[in-house]
Design a protein around this motif. Structure first.
Motif, PDB file in Angstrom:
ATOM      1  N   ILE A 169      74.657  30.160  20.195  1.00  0.00           N
ATOM      2  CA  ILE A 169      74.906  29.869  18.778  1.00  0.00           C
ATOM      3  C   ILE A 169      75.881  30.858  18.152  1.00  0.00           C
ATOM      4  CG2 ILE A 169      72.671  28.759  18.519  1.00  0.00           C
ATOM      5  CD1 ILE A 169      71.670  31.185  17.048  1.00  0.00           C
ATOM      6  N   ASN A 170      75.996  32.041  18.749  1.00  0.00           N
ATOM      7  CA  ASN A 170      76.969  33.014  18.220  1.00  0.00           C
ATOM      8  C   ASN A 170      78.402  32.539  18.406  1.00  0.00           C
ATOM      9  OD1 ASN A 170      75.002  34.788  17.374  1.00  0.00           O
ATOM     10  ND2 ASN A 170      75.150  36.128  19.159  1.00  0.00           N
ATOM     11  N   GLN A 171      78.596  31.583  19.322  1.00  0.00           N
ATOM     12  CA  GLN A 171      79.938  31.115  19.635  1.00  0.00           C
ATOM     13  C   GLN A 171      80.254  29.737  19.064  1.00  0.00           C
ATOM     14  OE1 GLN A 171      81.102  32.006  23.865  1.00  0.00           O
ATOM     15  NE2 GLN A 171      78.995  32.680  24.051  1.00  0.00           N
ATOM     16  N   LEU A 172      79.306  29.174  18.305  1.00  0.00           N
ATOM     17  CA  LEU A 172      79.513  27.834  17.755  1.00  0.00           C
ATOM     18  C   LEU A 172      79.502  27.872  16.228  1.00  0.00           C
ATOM     19  CD1 LEU A 172      77.134  25.780  20.096  1.00  0.00           C
ATOM     20  CD2 LEU A 172      79.631  25.864  20.186  1.00  0.00           C
ATOM     21  N   PRO A 173      80.295  26.989  15.587  1.00  0.00           N
ATOM     22  CA  PRO A 173      80.389  26.968  14.115  1.00  0.00           C
ATOM     23  C   PRO A 173      79.216  26.225  13.489  1.00  0.00           C
ATOM     24  CG  PRO A 173      81.796  25.270  15.018  1.00  0.00           C
ATOM     25  CD  PRO A 173      81.210  26.005  16.211  1.00  0.00           C
ATOM     26  N   LEU A 174      78.036  26.821  13.559  1.00  0.00           N
ATOM     27  CA  LEU A 174      76.819  26.184  13.068  1.00  0.00           C
ATOM     28  C   LEU A 174      76.353  26.842  11.770  1.00  0.00           C
ATOM     29  CD1 LEU A 174      74.865  26.040  16.452  1.00  0.00           C
ATOM     30  CD2 LEU A 174      76.340  24.276  15.469  1.00  0.00           C
ATOM     31  N   ASN A 175      75.770  26.033  10.885  1.00  0.00           N
ATOM     32  CA  ASN A 175      75.232  26.615   9.663  1.00  0.00           C
ATOM     33  C   ASN A 175      73.902  27.315   9.955  1.00  0.00           C
ATOM     34  OD1 ASN A 175      73.063  24.662   9.525  1.00  0.00           O
ATOM     35  ND2 ASN A 175      74.498  23.206   8.626  1.00  0.00           N
ATOM     36  N   SER A 176      73.416  28.052   8.985  1.00  0.00           N
ATOM     37  CA  SER A 176      72.215  28.867   9.189  1.00  0.00           C
ATOM     38  C   SER A 176      70.985  28.018   9.501  1.00  0.00           C
ATOM     39  CB  SER A 176      71.949  29.736   7.953  1.00  0.00           C
ATOM     40  OG  SER A 176      71.781  28.924   6.803  1.00  0.00           O
ATOM     41  N   MET A 177      70.894  26.815   8.923  1.00  0.00           N
ATOM     42  CA  MET A 177      69.749  25.942   9.189  1.00  0.00           C
ATOM     43  C   MET A 177      69.724  25.499  10.651  1.00  0.00           C
ATOM     44  SD  MET A 177      69.444  23.534   5.789  1.00  0.00           S
ATOM     45  CE  MET A 177      71.079  22.800   6.025  1.00  0.00           C
ATOM     46  N   MET A 178      70.889  25.159  11.204  1.00  0.00           N
ATOM     47  CA  MET A 178      70.952  24.740  12.600  1.00  0.00           C
ATOM     48  C   MET A 178      70.662  25.903  13.530  1.00  0.00           C
ATOM     49  SD  MET A 178      74.093  21.982  12.729  1.00  0.00           S
ATOM     50  CE  MET A 178      73.813  21.641  14.462  1.00  0.00           C
ATOM     51  N   LYS A 179      71.175  27.074  13.179  1.00  0.00           N
ATOM     52  CA  LYS A 179      70.921  28.255  14.005  1.00  0.00           C
ATOM     53  C   LYS A 179      69.438  28.577  14.063  1.00  0.00           C
ATOM     54  CE  LYS A 179      75.438  30.512  13.417  1.00  0.00           C
ATOM     55  NZ  LYS A 179      76.161  31.687  12.898  1.00  0.00           N
ATOM     56  N   SER A 180      68.763  28.528  12.918  1.00  0.00           N
ATOM     57  CA  SER A 180      67.333  28.831  12.871  1.00  0.00           C
ATOM     58  C   SER A 180      66.528  27.821  13.681  1.00  0.00           C
ATOM     59  CB  SER A 180      66.841  28.836  11.418  1.00  0.00           C
ATOM     60  OG  SER A 180      67.435  29.874  10.678  1.00  0.00           O
ATOM     61  N   ALA A 181      66.888  26.550  13.570  1.00  0.00           N
ATOM     62  CA  ALA A 181      66.171  25.508  14.295  1.00  0.00           C
ATOM     63  C   ALA A 181      66.360  25.649  15.805  1.00  0.00           C
ATOM     64  CB  ALA A 181      66.640  24.127  13.836  1.00  0.00           C
ATOM     65  N   LEU A 182      67.587  25.938  16.232  1.00  0.00           N
ATOM     66  CA  LEU A 182      67.870  26.074  17.663  1.00  0.00           C
ATOM     67  C   LEU A 182      67.275  27.347  18.252  1.00  0.00           C
ATOM     68  CD1 LEU A 182      71.598  24.901  17.758  1.00  0.00           C
ATOM     69  CD2 LEU A 182      69.667  23.763  18.865  1.00  0.00           C
ATOM     70  N   LEU A 183      67.321  28.408  17.491  1.00  0.00           N
ATOM     71  CA  LEU A 183      66.924  29.706  18.029  1.00  0.00           C
ATOM     72  C   LEU A 183      65.417  29.894  18.063  1.00  0.00           C
ATOM     73  CD1 LEU A 183      68.018  32.315  19.184  1.00  0.00           C
ATOM     74  CD2 LEU A 183      68.092  33.248  16.857  1.00  0.00           C
ATOM     75  N   ASP A 184      64.742  29.637  16.954  1.00  0.00           N
ATOM     76  CA  ASP A 184      63.296  29.906  16.922  1.00  0.00           C
ATOM     77  C   ASP A 184      62.472  28.789  16.298  1.00  0.00           C
ATOM     78  OD1 ASP A 184      63.995  30.278  14.258  1.00  0.00           O
ATOM     79  OD2 ASP A 184      64.020  32.460  14.439  1.00  0.00           O
ATOM     80  N   ARG A 185      63.087  27.582  16.171  1.00  0.00           N
ATOM     81  CA  ARG A 185      62.369  26.414  15.653  1.00  0.00           C
ATOM     82  C   ARG A 185      61.805  26.650  14.253  1.00  0.00           C
ATOM     83  NH1 ARG A 185      64.828  25.184  19.554  1.00  0.00           N
ATOM     84  NH2 ARG A 185      64.102  24.045  21.378  1.00  0.00           N
ATOM     85  N   THR A 186      62.610  27.264  13.395  1.00  0.00           N
ATOM     86  CA  THR A 186      62.208  27.480  12.008  1.00  0.00           C
ATOM     87  C   THR A 186      63.242  26.854  11.080  1.00  0.00           C
ATOM     88  OG1 THR A 186      63.362  29.624  11.883  1.00  0.00           O
ATOM     89  CG2 THR A 186      61.026  29.641  12.541  1.00  0.00           C
ATOM     90  N   GLY A 187      62.886  26.764   9.789  1.00  0.00           N
ATOM     91  CA  GLY A 187      63.813  26.228   8.803  1.00  0.00           C
ATOM     92  C   GLY A 187      63.644  24.736   8.596  1.00  0.00           C
ATOM     93  N   PRO A 188      64.362  24.166   7.643  1.00  0.00           N
ATOM     94  CA  PRO A 188      64.191  22.753   7.278  1.00  0.00           C
ATOM     95  C   PRO A 188      64.583  21.748   8.360  1.00  0.00           C
ATOM     96  CG  PRO A 188      66.079  23.725   6.138  1.00  0.00           C
ATOM     97  CD  PRO A 188      65.338  24.860   6.765  1.00  0.00           C
ATOM     98  N   LEU A 189      65.402  22.151   9.323  1.00  0.00           N
ATOM     99  CA  LEU A 189      65.812  21.220  10.381  1.00  0.00           C
ATOM    100  C   LEU A 189      64.922  21.301  11.612  1.00  0.00           C
ATOM    101  CD1 LEU A 189      69.723  21.434  10.272  1.00  0.00           C
ATOM    102  CD2 LEU A 189      68.181  19.954   8.990  1.00  0.00           C
TER     103      LEU A 189
END
Length: 205
Positions: free
Chosen positions: A129-149
């Motif tokens: 995710i550090n190398q992709l243009p993702l917003n904070s919601m997508m990063k949180s969901a992908l990394l630790d399954r948190t956030g609105p997404l």
């Protein structure tokens, strides 16, 4: 990953996508092979990259490129891993439409599609995710399954694992009627075969 980042970036124009395809003989060949396949039931042959892009439109050309890039990233992985990622993306997109997030369907499709990049690349998701243009919601969901997404991924993971309680909980968070999930899931399978898996058969080596 750099090419994946550019293609998935919102600021990448259609002209830029054409340039990316045009400078790569392999991409050009795969695009023309795809667009002229029986999948589209075309009578006349499309012979130029520009014509193919106009025919598909921006959304579909992006998805085509994403599938090609991901298939090349995962060349040493089982084909089922790629298909699972595509199926996750499509199901997340369907849930987004059902849950009233229609304006975010493209982003949520990417959420599901990118959820297996760490397994494809054999690197931590944080590095991905550090190398992709993702917003904070997508990063949180992908990394630790948190956030609105996060519920989008939690729902599809629960279905894959047969965890009914977890699936219902995730759907409740999304505001999706649990009664329509079976229909959506079956639609996803049929749709993925027709829309996602067939192009993979055409674009993969």
């Amino acid at each position: 990953i750099a090419l994946l980042a550019e293609v998935s970036g919102k600021n990448t124009t259609l002209d830029r996508l054409e340039h990316i395809i045009g400078r790569d003989v392999s991409l050009s060949y795969k695009l023309l092979k795809y667009i002229n396949s029986s999948y589209f039931y075309r009578i006349t042959t499309i012979e130029s990259v520009r014509h193919a892009i106009v025919y598909l439109g921006e959304k579909e050309i992006r998805r085509f490129l994403l599938l090609v890039i991901i298939s090349e990233i995962a060349t040493d992985k089982p084909g089922e891993l790629i298909r699972l990622a595509v199926n996750r993306g499509r199901f997340c997109e369907l849930l987004a439409r059902e849950g009233g997030c229609g304006t975010m369907t493209d982003e949520i499709f990417l959420l599901g599609l990118f959820s297996l990049l760490d397994a494809m690349l054999d690197i931590p998701m944080q590095t991905v995710i550090n190398q992709l243009p993702l917003n904070s919601m997508m990063k949180s969901a992908l990394l630790d399954r948190t956030g609105p997404l996060a519920p989008f991924l939690q729902a599809i993971l629960a279905i894959e694992q047969g965890d009914v309680a977890a699936c219902v909980a995730a759907l409740d968070e999304l505001g999706v009627d649990t009664g329509c999930v079976r229909q959506l899931y079956l639609y996803r399978i049929a749709d993925a075969v027709l829309v996602s898996c067939l192009p993979l058969d055409l674009v993969c080596p």
